[in-house]
Design an enzyme around this catalytic site. Structure first.
Site, mmCIF file in Angstrom:
data_model
loop_
_atom_site.group_PDB
_atom_site.id
_atom_site.type_symbol
_atom_site.label_atom_id
_atom_site.label_comp_id
_atom_site.label_asym_id
_atom_site.label_seq_id
_atom_site.Cartn_x
_atom_site.Cartn_y
_atom_site.Cartn_z
ATOM 1 C CB CYS A 1 -1.605 7.188 1.199
ATOM 2 S SG CYS A 1 -3.036 6.398 1.934
ATOM 3 C CD GLU B 1 -2.912 -1.345 0.525
ATOM 4 O OE1 GLU B 1 -3.273 -0.303 -0.066
ATOM 5 O OE2 GLU B 1 -3.474 -2.440 0.388
HETATM 6 P P1 NAD Z 1 8.743 4.637 4.397
HETATM 7 O O1 NAD Z 1 8.702 3.809 3.181
HETATM 8 O O2 NAD Z 1 9.907 5.533 4.622
HETATM 9 O O3 NAD Z 1 8.658 3.710 5.704
HETATM 10 C C1 NAD Z 1 7.571 2.835 5.937
HETATM 11 C C2 NAD Z 1 8.011 1.745 6.890
HETATM 12 O O4 NAD Z 1 9.014 0.949 6.259
HETATM 13 C C3 NAD Z 1 8.630 2.225 8.188
HETATM 14 O O5 NAD Z 1 8.188 1.414 9.239
HETATM 15 C C4 NAD Z 1 10.118 2.036 7.951
HETATM 16 O O6 NAD Z 1 10.871 1.855 9.123
HETATM 17 C C5 NAD Z 1 10.119 0.772 7.132
HETATM 18 N N1 NAD Z 1 11.311 0.552 6.290
HETATM 19 C C6 NAD Z 1 12.197 1.477 5.831
HETATM 20 N N2 NAD Z 1 13.144 0.875 5.065
HETATM 21 C C7 NAD Z 1 12.838 -0.450 5.042
HETATM 22 C C8 NAD Z 1 13.418 -1.584 4.399
HETATM 23 N N3 NAD Z 1 14.505 -1.475 3.637
HETATM 24 N N4 NAD Z 1 12.835 -2.791 4.575
HETATM 25 C C9 NAD Z 1 11.715 -2.921 5.326
HETATM 26 N N5 NAD Z 1 11.124 -1.869 5.969
HETATM 27 C C10 NAD Z 1 11.673 -0.646 5.812
HETATM 28 O O7 NAD Z 1 7.388 5.463 4.415
HETATM 29 P P2 NAD Z 1 6.949 6.586 5.457
HETATM 30 O O8 NAD Z 1 7.719 7.842 5.192
HETATM 31 O O9 NAD Z 1 6.958 6.018 6.830
HETATM 32 O O10 NAD Z 1 5.415 6.793 5.056
HETATM 33 C C11 NAD Z 1 4.975 7.680 4.090
HETATM 34 C C12 NAD Z 1 4.609 6.930 2.828
HETATM 35 O O11 NAD Z 1 3.615 5.963 3.115
HETATM 36 C C13 NAD Z 1 3.989 7.832 1.779
HETATM 37 O O12 NAD Z 1 4.511 7.523 0.515
HETATM 38 C C14 NAD Z 1 2.508 7.482 1.848
HETATM 39 O O13 NAD Z 1 1.791 7.755 0.677
HETATM 40 C C15 NAD Z 1 2.564 6.031 2.156
HETATM 41 N N6 NAD Z 1 1.289 5.586 2.712
HETATM 42 C C16 NAD Z 1 0.492 4.778 1.951
HETATM 43 C C17 NAD Z 1 -0.749 4.375 2.446
HETATM 44 C C18 NAD Z 1 -1.670 3.499 1.628
HETATM 45 O O14 NAD Z 1 -2.603 2.928 2.201
HETATM 46 N N7 NAD Z 1 -1.490 3.370 0.324
HETATM 47 C C19 NAD Z 1 -1.155 4.793 3.706
HETATM 48 C C20 NAD Z 1 -0.314 5.625 4.430
HETATM 49 C C21 NAD Z 1 0.923 6.003 3.932
#
Ligand code: NAD
Length: 471
Positions: free
Chosen positions: A263, A229
């Protein structure tokens, strides 16, 4: 792996909380323990699992004040945190209502009269959830609740940017031993998230496209399913016949709620040129009434920008837009107030698709507006994106709006409203393009993602089958 991670408070800018990721060996042991306990959890009847989740709900209600305080410190906003808790609690009830029907086995006759079919489904033993910071509680539990009801054990790695809510949630979990044995949270950043994927049977990831790709690669190497997502750049299309008062109120909410850190925020607006000026002036007027929740939590509707990295992205996109000729009507900059980063609702015109603000995810309360002359042009602009999460269409005739919506490459489309998928999780939808991968997180299909189907094909007569070898 670092021993500890300092966590910043989004209102003060101070690093006033610390999390400690589990060492790799401990993570492996934890996953083994959950996996062992899942065997008993799966054997419980659905009514028994529902009873356990309802006990947890009561324990959460007892921790509500601590949970609210933790979420406020994680995110700097109050009313959205309260909404988040309400929505989380009502989703426990909703899934408890839906699960018994969804988990029914079925038996039926087949096209071959002497072969009966029984269908059942078994849960994936251990589900790993990796979640972001913008709705920390909701997005770390949205998949966990149906997965637990399906009979899976669940381990969650929430964002290191907003992890304070985990402590009160764990207190509530510890009060329900049967659930605590199959459901837990671990703290940590990307390395811990990546390590977790090595131990689970299915991954639910919510976050950015860049991280989603890394997660999918690790999961692909292990052949475990992954549901992604990811980000969005949701368009709103306002046709000439639209009710402008309604459209501006809906779009303002859809673009600005939670300071745009959603998002499914509306991030680009395409308006029929005959009503463009009127639309802009109405929207600017309404946007200027929205206040920042500073200096106190109750001073206004908008909290701070939670993640410092996001404040830098918003600033960069605004500068890029203005450099390329955009006009700011209100808001327009990221301000530092009391150590936190804040942004007022911002309306921009004279924008185009060479600007980052029209093509890259912003995650801020920014409303760039472009005019269009033909409906086809609006649809092409809306689809000119790497993203395809959700969208909005406004028109006097819902039929016309639906006709436009059919042509938009996105999974959840609100008609004469905005960001409805934030409020209502009943409609099944898939992400298009880079906004995600895998089955619907909403509607009944969400629970079925956590089960593997089995077909029992039962021969019911004792005669030789016509396709066997002649004897
Ligand atoms: P991010 O991708 O930086 O981090 C998300 C999660 O992934 C965190 O828990 C982080 O610690 C973890 N992570 C980071 N690197 C990783 C790796 N290499 N392997 C596994 N896990 C890892 O995203 P963010 O800045 O926390 O969130 C914002 C983003 O989330 C935006 O792009 C937003 O649109 C998206 N989002 C999508 C939805 C949806 O339902 N489509 C909902 C909310 C947020």
């Amino acid at each position: 792996m670092p021993n500890s991670i300092d966590v910043r408070n989004p209102r003060t800018g101070k690093f006033d909380y610390v999390i400690i990721p589990p060492p790799p060996k401990l993570l492996a042991q934890l996953c083994n323990r959950l996996r062992r306990a899942q065997v008993r959890w799966q054997q419980l009847s659905i009514d028994e699992r529902i009873e356990v989740l309802q006990e947890w709900k009561q324990a959460i209600l007892a921790e509500r004040d601590r949970l609210t305080e933790a979420l406020v410190n994680d995110t700097g906003r109050l009313s959205i945190s309260e909404m988040e808790i309400d929505s989380f609690i009502s989703s426990i009830d909703r899934w408890c209502r839906l699960a018994p029907d969804l988990l029914q086995d079925s038996a039926k006759n087949t096209s071959i009269p002497f072969i009966a079919l029984q269908q059942t489904a078994v849960p994936y033993p251990l589900v790993g959830i990796i979640s972001p910071w913008n709705f920390p509680l909701l997005l770390s539990t949205i998949d966990a609740i149906p997965a637990l009801l399906a009979g899976c054990a669940v381990i969650v790695k929430p964002s290191e940017i907003a992890p304070r809510f985990v402590a009160p949630l764990m207190t509530a979990l510890n009060a329900v031993p049967k659930l605590r044995d199959v459901f837990t949270f671990i703290e940590g950043a990307g390395e811990t998230g990546a390590a977790l994927i090595e131990y689970v049977d299915l991954v639910c990831f919510t976050g950015s496209v860049a991280t989603g790709r890394k997660v999918a690669e690790i999961a692909a190497k292990r052949f475990v399913p992954v549901f992604l997502e990811l980000g969005g750049k949701d368009p709103a299309i306002v046709l000439q016949s639209a009710d402008l008062d309604l459209a501006t109120s809906a779009i303002l909410w859809g673009a600005v709620v939670n300071s745009g850190q959603s998002c499914l925020s509306i991030e680009r607006i395409y308006v029929a040129e005959s009503i463009f000026n009127k639309f802009v002036s109405l929207l600017v007027n309404k946007a200027q009434q929205i206040k920042l929740a500073h200096p106190t939590l109750e001073s206004g509707e908008l909290g701070p920008i939670i993640a410092e990295k996001q404040a830098a992205i918003i600033s960069d996109q605004l500068l890029d837009a203005v450099d390329k000729g955009a006009m700011i009507h209100c808001g327009g900059k990221v301000e530092e107030l009391g150590g936190g980063w804040w942004c007022r609702p911002t309306v921009l015109t004279k924008v185009n698709h060479t600007m980052k603000i029209m093509t890259e995810e912003t995650f801020g309360p920014i409303m760039p507006i472009m005019p269009f002359s033909q409906i086809e042009e609006a649809i092409n602009l809306a689809n000119d994106s790497i993203y395809g999460l959700s969208a909005s269409v406004f028109a006097e005739s819902p039929e016309l709006a639906l006709e436009v919506a059919q042509q938009i490459e996105a999974g959840g489309i609100s008609i004469n409203d905005a960001a409805l998928t934030a409020i209502m999780h009943e409609g099944e939808k898939n992400s298009f393009k880079f906004s995600g991968l895998g089955g619907s997180r909403m509607g009944p299909a969400a629970l079925k993602r956590f089960m593997r189907k089995k077909a029992f094909l039962i021969k019911t007569n004792s005669a030789n089958n016509p396709w066997w070898f002649d004897e």
